[in-house]
Design a protein around this motif. Structure first.
Motif, PDB file in Angstrom:
ATOM      1  N   HIS A 102     -11.567  28.914 111.681  1.00 24.90           N
ATOM      2  CA  HIS A 102     -12.717  27.745 111.824  1.00 24.90           C
ATOM      3  C   HIS A 102     -12.287  26.406 112.026  1.00 24.90           C
ATOM      4  N   ARG A 103     -11.528  25.621 110.547  1.00 17.94           N
ATOM      5  CA  ARG A 103     -11.337  24.339 110.153  1.00 17.94           C
ATOM      6  C   ARG A 103     -10.699  23.613 111.527  1.00 17.94           C
ATOM      7  N   ARG A 104     -10.107  24.487 112.140  1.00 18.48           N
ATOM      8  CA  ARG A 104      -8.980  23.608 113.292  1.00 18.48           C
ATOM      9  C   ARG A 104      -9.797  24.131 114.805  1.00 18.48           C
ATOM     10  N   ILE A 105     -11.110  25.195 115.158  1.00 15.55           N
ATOM     11  CA  ILE A 105     -11.375  24.838 115.520  1.00 15.55           C
ATOM     12  C   ILE A 105     -12.981  24.588 116.261  1.00 15.55           C
ATOM     13  N   ALA A 106     -13.053  23.299 117.625  1.00 14.82           N
ATOM     14  CA  ALA A 106     -14.052  22.809 117.115  1.00 14.82           C
ATOM     15  C   ALA A 106     -15.289  23.349 118.947  1.00 14.82           C
ATOM     16  N   VAL A 107     -16.219  24.368 118.717  1.00 13.41           N
ATOM     17  CA  VAL A 107     -17.045  23.965 119.500  1.00 13.41           C
ATOM     18  C   VAL A 107     -17.624  23.734 120.413  1.00 13.41           C
ATOM     19  N   VAL A 108     -17.622  23.477 121.693  1.00 14.78           N
ATOM     20  CA  VAL A 108     -18.499  21.800 122.445  1.00 14.78           C
ATOM     21  C   VAL A 108     -19.468  22.544 122.817  1.00 14.78           C
ATOM     22  N   ASN A 109     -20.666  22.626 122.787  1.00 17.74           N
ATOM     23  CA  ASN A 109     -22.057  23.315 124.412  1.00 17.74           C
ATOM     24  C   ASN A 109     -22.611  22.282 124.882  1.00 17.74           C
ATOM     25  N   GLY A 110     -23.139  22.711 125.482  1.00 15.25           N
ATOM     26  CA  GLY A 110     -24.199  21.535 126.599  1.00 15.25           C
ATOM     27  C   GLY A 110     -23.444  21.066 127.185  1.00 15.25           C
ATOM     28  N   ILE A 111     -22.342  20.985 127.787  1.00 16.90           N
ATOM     29  CA  ILE A 111     -21.468  20.751 129.467  1.00 16.90           C
ATOM     30  C   ILE A 111     -22.006  20.623 130.332  1.00 16.90           C
ATOM     31  N   ASP A 112     -21.953  19.506 130.722  1.00 15.85           N
ATOM     32  CA  ASP A 112     -22.937  18.767 131.647  1.00 15.85           C
ATOM     33  C   ASP A 112     -21.769  19.756 133.296  1.00 15.85           C
ATOM     34  N   ALA A 113     -21.823  20.806 134.242  1.00 17.73           N
ATOM     35  CA  ALA A 113     -20.077  20.903 134.461  1.00 17.73           C
ATOM     36  C   ALA A 113     -20.434  20.392 136.073  1.00 17.73           C
ATOM     37  N   HIS A 114     -21.614  19.706 136.100  1.00 18.37           N
ATOM     38  CA  HIS A 114     -22.024  18.905 137.284  1.00 18.37           C
ATOM     39  C   HIS A 114     -22.233  19.702 139.067  1.00 18.37           C
ATOM     40  N   SER A 115     -22.350  20.772 138.932  1.00 17.87           N
ATOM     41  CA  SER A 115     -21.675  21.688 139.723  1.00 17.87           C
ATOM     42  C   SER A 115     -22.673  23.083 139.868  1.00 17.87           C
ATOM     43  N   VAL A 116     -23.112  23.908 140.250  1.00 16.69           N
ATOM     44  CA  VAL A 116     -22.966  25.745 140.550  1.00 16.69           C
ATOM     45  C   VAL A 116     -22.595  26.528 141.346  1.00 16.69           C
ATOM     46  N   GLY A 117     -20.503  25.485 141.816  1.00 21.42           N
ATOM     47  CA  GLY A 117     -20.080  26.211 142.931  1.00 21.42           C
ATOM     48  C   GLY A 117     -18.694  26.199 142.569  1.00 21.42           C
ATOM     49  N   HIS A 118     -17.941  27.373 142.692  1.00 20.52           N
ATOM     50  CA  HIS A 118     -16.831  28.194 142.054  1.00 20.52           C
ATOM     51  C   HIS A 118     -15.962  26.170 142.054  1.00 20.52           C
ATOM     52  N   ASP A 119     -15.400  25.926 143.710  1.00 25.21           N
ATOM     53  CA  ASP A 119     -14.518  25.305 143.549  1.00 25.21           C
ATOM     54  C   ASP A 119     -15.054  23.762 142.972  1.00 25.21           C
ATOM     55  N   SER A 120     -15.817  23.341 143.119  1.00 27.28           N
ATOM     56  CA  SER A 120     -16.439  22.009 142.773  1.00 27.28           C
ATOM     57  C   SER A 120     -16.268  22.139 141.090  1.00 27.28           C
ATOM     58  N   GLY A 121     -17.142  22.922 141.066  1.00 28.65           N
ATOM     59  CA  GLY A 121     -17.339  22.916 139.031  1.00 28.65           C
ATOM     60  C   GLY A 121     -15.997  23.036 138.340  1.00 28.65           C
ATOM     61  N   THR A 122     -14.797  23.969 138.498  1.00 28.30           N
ATOM     62  CA  THR A 122     -13.527  23.789 138.439  1.00 28.30           C
ATOM     63  C   THR A 122     -13.015  22.537 139.054  1.00 28.30           C
ATOM     64  N   GLN A 123     -13.093  21.657 139.819  1.00 26.80           N
ATOM     65  CA  GLN A 123     -12.532  20.813 140.133  1.00 26.80           C
ATOM     66  C   GLN A 123     -12.938  19.689 139.333  1.00 26.80           C
ATOM     67  N   PHE A 124     -14.731  19.709 138.742  1.00 29.32           N
ATOM     68  CA  PHE A 124     -15.261  18.719 137.845  1.00 29.32           C
ATOM     69  C   PHE A 124     -14.922  19.445 136.324  1.00 29.32           C
ATOM     70  N   MET A 125     -15.068  20.325 136.116  1.00 25.12           N
ATOM     71  CA  MET A 125     -14.282  20.901 134.584  1.00 25.12           C
ATOM     72  C   MET A 125     -13.106  20.317 134.563  1.00 25.12           C
ATOM     73  N   LEU A 126     -11.933  20.393 135.299  1.00 24.21           N
ATOM     74  CA  LEU A 126     -10.333  20.172 135.401  1.00 24.21           C
ATOM     75  C   LEU A 126     -10.462  18.545 135.255  1.00 24.21           C
ATOM     76  N   THR A 127     -11.384  18.254 135.898  1.00 28.02           N
ATOM     77  CA  THR A 127     -10.591  16.277 136.341  1.00 28.02           C
ATOM     78  C   THR A 127     -11.899  15.201 136.049  1.00 28.02           C
ATOM     79  N   GLY A 128     -13.412  15.800 135.933  1.00 27.02           N
ATOM     80  CA  GLY A 128     -14.138  15.380 135.424  1.00 27.02           C
ATOM     81  C   GLY A 128     -14.881  14.280 136.688  1.00 27.02           C
TER      82      GLY A 128
END
Length: 425
Positions: A102-128
């Motif tokens: 746990h000392r090396r771990i951070a959990v980040v919640n409440g991230i807006d993916a800006h999409s609920v589509g598979h392709d667009s959500g993947t692109q947003f999460m990986l590129t912003g």
């Protein structure tokens, strides 16, 4: 035995060849010794992607204090340091991992993916961003590395957005890459062509390399840039050919754990800076959400093995690999807080990420969602809820990863702030 002999031949050939060529390359300003560069630590990144949309409440974002979220039955709140997660009798491996690291771990919640589509959500999460010209986080990190890597960003499995930095991306699946590099693919076609014998192959490599280096040293401007790029590619090919057996690259495993351990070997040997691996599982769980728990729990059990391995493995630029590697796990979006009529959960824009390792401000949970699994605004510098703060976006987290990797976020997404709370120090 023949394989060992070839490995020895390739390693010795490369050492003697580069040794003899160092003066020429140095005078052309094209090369610096690996050992001199490796004296400066540089973080490596191991990315995992759960394609389909994982349920964030299964592990990373527990909500036992509200009736607005359907949690898995027989689960309870788990805590390890400042990391909060969903525990249960079917998640004992998750407990063991969180307690150990746990000392090396951070959990980040409440991230807006800006999409609920598979392709667009993947692109947003990986590129912003949704712009196709933007590279994903691992490609940016690989392309902006200070050190030279023969395989900057290796994709074992999973998504990739090369953008304008495609030269940094290498797909490792199936062994085709190695066959192309060592020339053995010539004998695998429907009409096999002769494969060059090792002595002739060495002579050809030596001749081509020296000709390119000599040409590059005499060029200016764009011609010099292109010649140097070709020279760099030839050296990467020679590096990979010479060390493929040392790294075990001729026997790529297919499981997620096999691929992850292989990636750590590439990191250890200085062959790659980043890698992408898929997390197996049926995450698009519209009709049956019970598939989420075993798939996610298996991931953390595997990562426990990877972290143990890195804790006992020398690093490329640090004493131990665990002090050099950052692990990032994500999906393209989350899932709805309530079960649907079929016992599944549908697409939901608010997401969670798991981040661990070197440079991560660990033992904490950053960001939050309310009793309806909607993101709360936060202070990006502390990661804590703040009514006057910012709704955390995937772009803020991605830029924090770049900061951890020594890349200036302003050169990638100007005007966008990073989640500084994630960055240690």
């Amino acid at each position: 035995m023949r394989r060992m002999n070839r490995k020895h031949r390739l390693d010795v050939t490369r050492r003697s060849f580069l040794g003899g060529s160092a003066a020429l390359m140095g005078s052309a300003g094209l090369w610096a010794p690996r050992d001199a560069l490796a004296a400066q630590p540089e973080r490596k990144f191991l990315f995992f992607f759960a394609g389909g949309g994982w349920d964030t409440t299964t592990i990373l974002d527990p909500h036992f204090d509200t009736d607005g979220v359907d949690m898995d039955p027989d689960t309870v709140l788990g805590e390890a340091g400042g990391v909060r997660y969903t525990s249960g009798i079917d998640r004992e491996g998750v407990d063991e991992f969180m307690q150990a690291y746990h000392r090396r771990i951070a959990v980040v919640n409440g991230i807006d993916a800006h999409s609920v589509g598979h392709d667009s959500g993947t692109q947003f999460m990986l590129t912003g961003t949704s712009a196709s010209s933007y590279s994903d986080w691992p490609t940016v990190l690989a392309s902006k590395a200070r050190l030279e890597y023969p395989l900057p960003h290796v994709i074992f499995s999973g998504p990739s957005y090369a953008g304008t930095a495609g030269s940094a991306v290498v797909r490792a699946g199936g062994g085709t890459l190695l066959s192309l590099i060592d020339g053995s693919i010539n004998g695998q076609s429907d009409q096999p062509a002769p494969v060059t014998a090792p002595p002739a192959d060495d002579i050809a490599d030596d001749f081509v390399y020296k000709r390119i280096a000599d040409f590059a040293s005499q060029q200016k401007g764009l011609a010099k840039e292109r010649a140097e790029g070709l020279l760099s590619n030839v050296e990467r090919a020679m590096e990979l050919e010479g060390r493929q057996f040392e790294a075990g690259l001729d026997n790529l495993g297919n499981s997620m754990l096999d691929q992850a351990l292989k990636a750590t070997e590439l990191f250890r040997l200085g062959l790659a800076r980043c890698a992408m691996i898929s997390i197996p599982g049926g995450y698009d769980s519209h009709g049956n959400n019970t598939v989420q728990a075993p798939a996610q729990a298996s991931y953390y059990e595997a990562i426990h093995e990877v972290m143990d391995h890195m804790a006992n493995t020398p690093g490329h630029t640090t004493q131990w690999l665990i002090d050099e590697v950052v692990i990032v796990a994500m999906s393209e979006f989350g899932r709805t807080p309530r079960l649907n009529g079929g016992g599944g959960k549908d697409h939901w824009p608010y997401n969670s990420m798991f981040i661990a390792g070197a440079g991560v401000n660990g033992s904490q949970t950053l960001g939050s969602t309310d009793g309806s699994l909607i993101a709360n605004p936060i202070d990006l510098k502390t990661g804590r809820p703040d009514p006057a703060g910012t709704i955390l976006g995937c772009e803020h987290v991605g830029l924090a990863l770049l900061k951890i990797g020594g890349v200036d976020p302003g050169t990638v997404l100007p005007g966008v702030d990073a989640l500084d709370a994630l960055v240690r120090g």
